[in-house]
Write a protein that holds these residues in place. Structure first.
Motif, PDB file in Angstrom:
ATOM      1  N   HIS A  49       0.843  -1.205   0.000  1.00 42.77           N
ATOM      2  CA  HIS A  49       0.000   0.000   0.000  1.00 42.77           C
ATOM      3  C   HIS A  49       0.874   1.249   0.000  1.00 42.77           C
ATOM      4  CE1 HIS A  49      -3.340  -2.683   0.759  1.00 42.77           C
ATOM      5  NE2 HIS A  49      -2.685  -3.181   1.784  1.00 42.77           N
ATOM      6  N   ASP A  50       0.619   2.123  -0.948  1.00 47.47           N
ATOM      7  CA  ASP A  50       1.435   3.319  -1.088  1.00 47.47           C
ATOM      8  C   ASP A  50       1.372   4.212   0.129  1.00 47.47           C
ATOM      9  OD1 ASP A  50       0.607   3.634  -4.622  1.00 47.47           O
ATOM     10  OD2 ASP A  50       2.159   2.465  -3.581  1.00 47.47           O
ATOM     11  N   ALA A  51       0.314   4.083   0.925  1.00 45.18           N
ATOM     12  CA  ALA A  51       0.136   4.971   2.073  1.00 45.18           C
ATOM     13  C   ALA A  51       1.165   4.714   3.161  1.00 45.18           C
ATOM     14  CB  ALA A  51      -1.276   4.810   2.653  1.00 45.18           C
ATOM     15  N   SER A  52       1.892   3.607   3.074  1.00 41.38           N
ATOM     16  CA  SER A  52       2.880   3.296   4.095  1.00 41.38           C
ATOM     17  C   SER A  52       4.249   3.088   3.460  1.00 41.38           C
ATOM     18  CB  SER A  52       2.478   2.035   4.859  1.00 41.38           C
ATOM     19  OG  SER A  52       3.420   1.739   5.876  1.00 41.38           O
ATOM     20  N   PRO A  53       4.968   4.162   3.161  1.00 39.91           N
ATOM     21  CA  PRO A  53       6.242   4.042   2.460  1.00 39.91           C
ATOM     22  C   PRO A  53       7.363   3.510   3.324  1.00 39.91           C
ATOM     23  CG  PRO A  53       5.846   6.322   3.072  1.00 39.91           C
ATOM     24  CD  PRO A  53       4.598   5.560   3.420  1.00 39.91           C
ATOM     25  N   ASN A  54       7.219   3.552   4.630  1.00 39.71           N
ATOM     26  CA  ASN A  54       8.295   3.149   5.530  1.00 39.71           C
ATOM     27  C   ASN A  54       7.811   2.061   6.461  1.00 39.71           C
ATOM     28  OD1 ASN A  54      10.363   2.898   7.400  1.00 39.71           O
ATOM     29  ND2 ASN A  54      10.881   5.078   7.299  1.00 39.71           N
ATOM     30  N   ALA A  55       8.012   0.810   6.071  1.00 36.51           N
ATOM     31  CA  ALA A  55       7.529  -0.313   6.875  1.00 36.51           C
ATOM     32  C   ALA A  55       8.229  -0.372   8.210  1.00 36.51           C
ATOM     33  CB  ALA A  55       7.738  -1.625   6.115  1.00 36.51           C
ATOM     34  N   ASP A  56       9.533  -0.044   8.239  1.00 39.72           N
ATOM     35  CA  ASP A  56      10.275  -0.099   9.484  1.00 39.72           C
ATOM     36  C   ASP A  56       9.711   0.904  10.484  1.00 39.72           C
ATOM     37  OD1 ASP A  56      12.649  -1.181  10.941  1.00 39.72           O
ATOM     38  OD2 ASP A  56      13.178   0.942  10.978  1.00 39.72           O
ATOM     39  N   ALA A  57       9.400   2.100  10.009  1.00 26.82           N
ATOM     40  CA  ALA A  57       8.827   3.106  10.901  1.00 26.82           C
ATOM     41  C   ALA A  57       7.461   2.672  11.393  1.00 26.82           C
ATOM     42  CB  ALA A  57       8.712   4.445  10.163  1.00 26.82           C
ATOM     43  N   ALA A  58       6.687   2.023  10.533  1.00 29.14           N
ATOM     44  CA  ALA A  58       5.356   1.552  10.925  1.00 29.14           C
ATOM     45  C   ALA A  58       5.465   0.544  12.053  1.00 29.14           C
ATOM     46  CB  ALA A  58       4.651   0.920   9.724  1.00 29.14           C
ATOM     47  N   ARG A  59       6.382  -0.407  11.909  1.00 29.53           N
ATOM     48  CA  ARG A  59       6.555  -1.404  12.969  1.00 29.53           C
ATOM     49  C   ARG A  59       7.030  -0.741  14.251  1.00 29.53           C
ATOM     50  NH1 ARG A  59      10.565  -3.602  11.435  1.00 29.53           N
ATOM     51  NH2 ARG A  59      10.731  -3.458   9.175  1.00 29.53           N
ATOM     52  N   ARG A  60       7.922   0.221  14.129  1.00 29.47           N
ATOM     53  CA  ARG A  60       8.459   0.878  15.317  1.00 29.47           C
ATOM     54  C   ARG A  60       7.416   1.737  16.014  1.00 29.47           C
ATOM     55  NH1 ARG A  60      13.547  -0.310  15.890  1.00 29.47           N
ATOM     56  NH2 ARG A  60      14.754  -0.960  14.073  1.00 29.47           N
ATOM     57  N   ASN A  61       6.359   2.057  15.327  1.00 32.44           N
ATOM     58  CA  ASN A  61       5.274   2.783  15.965  1.00 32.44           C
ATOM     59  C   ASN A  61       4.323   1.847  16.690  1.00 32.44           C
ATOM     60  OD1 ASN A  61       5.972   5.444  15.392  1.00 32.44           O
ATOM     61  ND2 ASN A  61       5.150   5.315  13.325  1.00 32.44           N
ATOM     62  N   HIS A  62       4.735   0.593  16.816  1.00 34.05           N
ATOM     63  CA  HIS A  62       4.070  -0.360  17.704  1.00 34.05           C
ATOM     64  C   HIS A  62       2.630  -0.663  17.332  1.00 34.05           C
ATOM     65  CE1 HIS A  62       7.101   0.319  21.215  1.00 34.05           C
ATOM     66  NE2 HIS A  62       7.586  -0.428  20.247  1.00 34.05           N
ATOM     67  N   SER A  63       2.368  -0.834  16.032  1.00 30.74           N
ATOM     68  CA  SER A  63       1.044  -1.274  15.633  1.00 30.74           C
ATOM     69  C   SER A  63       1.009  -2.769  15.375  1.00 30.74           C
ATOM     70  CB  SER A  63       0.566  -0.506  14.397  1.00 30.74           C
ATOM     71  OG  SER A  63       1.567  -0.520  13.403  1.00 30.74           O
ATOM     72  N   VAL A  64       2.169  -3.415  15.456  1.00 29.16           N
ATOM     73  CA  VAL A  64       2.258  -4.865  15.328  1.00 29.16           C
ATOM     74  C   VAL A  64       2.981  -5.394  16.552  1.00 29.16           C
ATOM     75  CG1 VAL A  64       3.112  -6.796  13.951  1.00 29.16           C
ATOM     76  CG2 VAL A  64       2.282  -4.721  12.816  1.00 29.16           C
ATOM     77  N   ALA A  65       2.461  -6.476  17.122  1.00 27.89           N
ATOM     78  CA  ALA A  65       3.011  -6.994  18.372  1.00 27.89           C
ATOM     79  C   ALA A  65       3.277  -8.485  18.290  1.00 27.89           C
ATOM     80  CB  ALA A  65       2.043  -6.715  19.526  1.00 27.89           C
ATOM     81  N   VAL A  66       4.152  -8.944  19.162  1.00 25.41           N
ATOM     82  CA  VAL A  66       4.356 -10.374  19.365  1.00 25.41           C
ATOM     83  C   VAL A  66       4.142 -10.667  20.846  1.00 25.41           C
ATOM     84  CG1 VAL A  66       5.907 -10.748  17.428  1.00 25.41           C
ATOM     85  CG2 VAL A  66       6.861 -10.026  19.626  1.00 25.41           C
ATOM     86  N   GLY A  67       3.638 -11.861  21.122  1.00 21.81           N
ATOM     87  CA  GLY A  67       3.400 -12.270  22.493  1.00 21.81           C
ATOM     88  C   GLY A  67       4.451 -13.260  22.946  1.00 21.81           C
ATOM     89  N   LEU A  68       5.055 -13.000  24.095  1.00 21.45           N
ATOM     90  CA  LEU A  68       6.031 -13.893  24.705  1.00 21.45           C
ATOM     91  C   LEU A  68       5.348 -14.587  25.876  1.00 21.45           C
ATOM     92  CD1 LEU A  68       9.101 -11.460  24.768  1.00 21.45           C
ATOM     93  CD2 LEU A  68       8.351 -12.973  22.925  1.00 21.45           C
ATOM     94  N   ASN A  69       5.240 -15.903  25.810  1.00 20.62           N
ATOM     95  CA  ASN A  69       4.433 -16.662  26.763  1.00 20.62           C
ATOM     96  C   ASN A  69       5.286 -17.150  27.932  1.00 20.62           C
ATOM     97  OD1 ASN A  69       2.970 -18.851  28.059  1.00 20.62           O
ATOM     98  ND2 ASN A  69       1.581 -18.827  26.301  1.00 20.62           N
ATOM     99  N   PHE A  70       4.917 -16.719  29.132  1.00 26.31           N
ATOM    100  CA  PHE A  70       5.651 -17.099  30.342  1.00 26.31           C
ATOM    101  C   PHE A  70       4.819 -17.994  31.266  1.00 26.31           C
ATOM    102  CE2 PHE A  70       7.468 -12.964  29.014  1.00 26.31           C
ATOM    103  CZ  PHE A  70       8.751 -13.402  28.736  1.00 26.31           C
TER     104      PHE A  70
END
Length: 259
Positions: A49-70
């Motif tokens: 999608h052209d609206a998001s030219p910087n994937a790295d910045a998008a991820r760093r803005n914390h809209s995608v997460a991973v769960g660490l199970n303890f």
């Protein structure tokens, strides 16, 4: 047809507007390769999608997460004292992913101790914890996600409200999940999304997350029918139980972004 553009572009502006913790979370990652797969899936969607030219910045803005199970009995458990867990957390941080620690029936002090060793951005309470545990964590500066376990049959708007309200009143972000009994999540069971939507309609300003049996085949319908703006999967991104599948992670992101 892209009728709902909110899944096109993972940006901090969209997160702040809806006050969501994340838009997509892949829970139960255990290996560096899992982190790489999530990063690749996010980058693939962002570059589409052209609206998001910087994937790295998008991820760093914390809209995608991973769960660490303890939670030790879980097949997705990682040992917090093992240096590999800190390395996994660091890899997620370096990839710009939000790190959510998943805990079951631990004290606030124990959770804080894990955070100090591993490094987390948010805490998810997924057991039978008392509200006081959340209050203590929030008071000490933690962002707290509360798993709200709901039945897969005979679900009602009133029942959702009864279980969610006490936690949101103290500042927790609710994650609606199918009750898995003693397994505490990861059952692959789904909720009645139409009932969830009816409940959500009465809380237009409340951020919440949908979990429970989401996978590449049903996540698009789940988003549409429940009106969820934040989604979470564990088993739906796995090849076998506890083993993440890069292709399924990719397919999950693609299905969610297609709306």
């Amino acid at each position: 047809m892209n009728r709902n553009p909110k899944w096109r572009n993972f940006t901090i502006q969209s997160i702040v507007r809806r006050n969501a913790v994340f838009e997509i979370k892949i829970c139960g990652v255990r290996l560096k390769s899992d982190i790489d797969a999530v990063r690749a899936a996010c980058d693939g969607i962002s570059s589409t999608h052209d609206a998001s030219p910087n994937a790295d910045a998008a991820r760093r803005n914390h809209s995608v997460a991973v769960g660490l199970n303890f939670y030790p009995p879980s097949v997705r458990f990682i040992e917090p004292a093992d240096p590999s867990s800190r390395s996994l957390s660091t890899a997620a941080q370096d990839a710009g992913l939000l790190r959510v620690g998943v805990f079951v029936n631990e004290t606030a002090a124990a959770i804080q101790a894990v955070n100090s060793v591993v490094g987390l951005d948010a805490v998810q309470l997924h057991g039978d914890e008392l509200i006081q545990t959340a209050i203590e964590l929030i008071a000490s500066g933690h962002s707290v996600i509360r798993a709200i376990k709901l039945p897969t049959v005979d679900l009602s708007v009133d029942l959702i409200e009864q279980r969610v309200a006490p936690w949101t009143e103290v500042g927790c972000h609710p994650l609606l999940d199918a009750d898995a009994g003693a397994a505490h999540g990861g059952s692959g069971k789904t909720l009645d999304w139409s009932i969830v939507s009816a409940w959500a309609a009465s809380h237009p300003d409340l951020a919440w997350t949908l979990a429970g049996g989401l996978n590449p085949d049903n996540v698009a319908a789940a988003i549409t029918e429940s009106t969820a703006k934040s989604i979470d999967t564990a088993s739906g991104a796995e090849e076998t139980r506890g083993i993440k599948s890069p292709s399924k992670i990719q397919a999950f992101f693609q299905a969610a972004s297609r709306l």
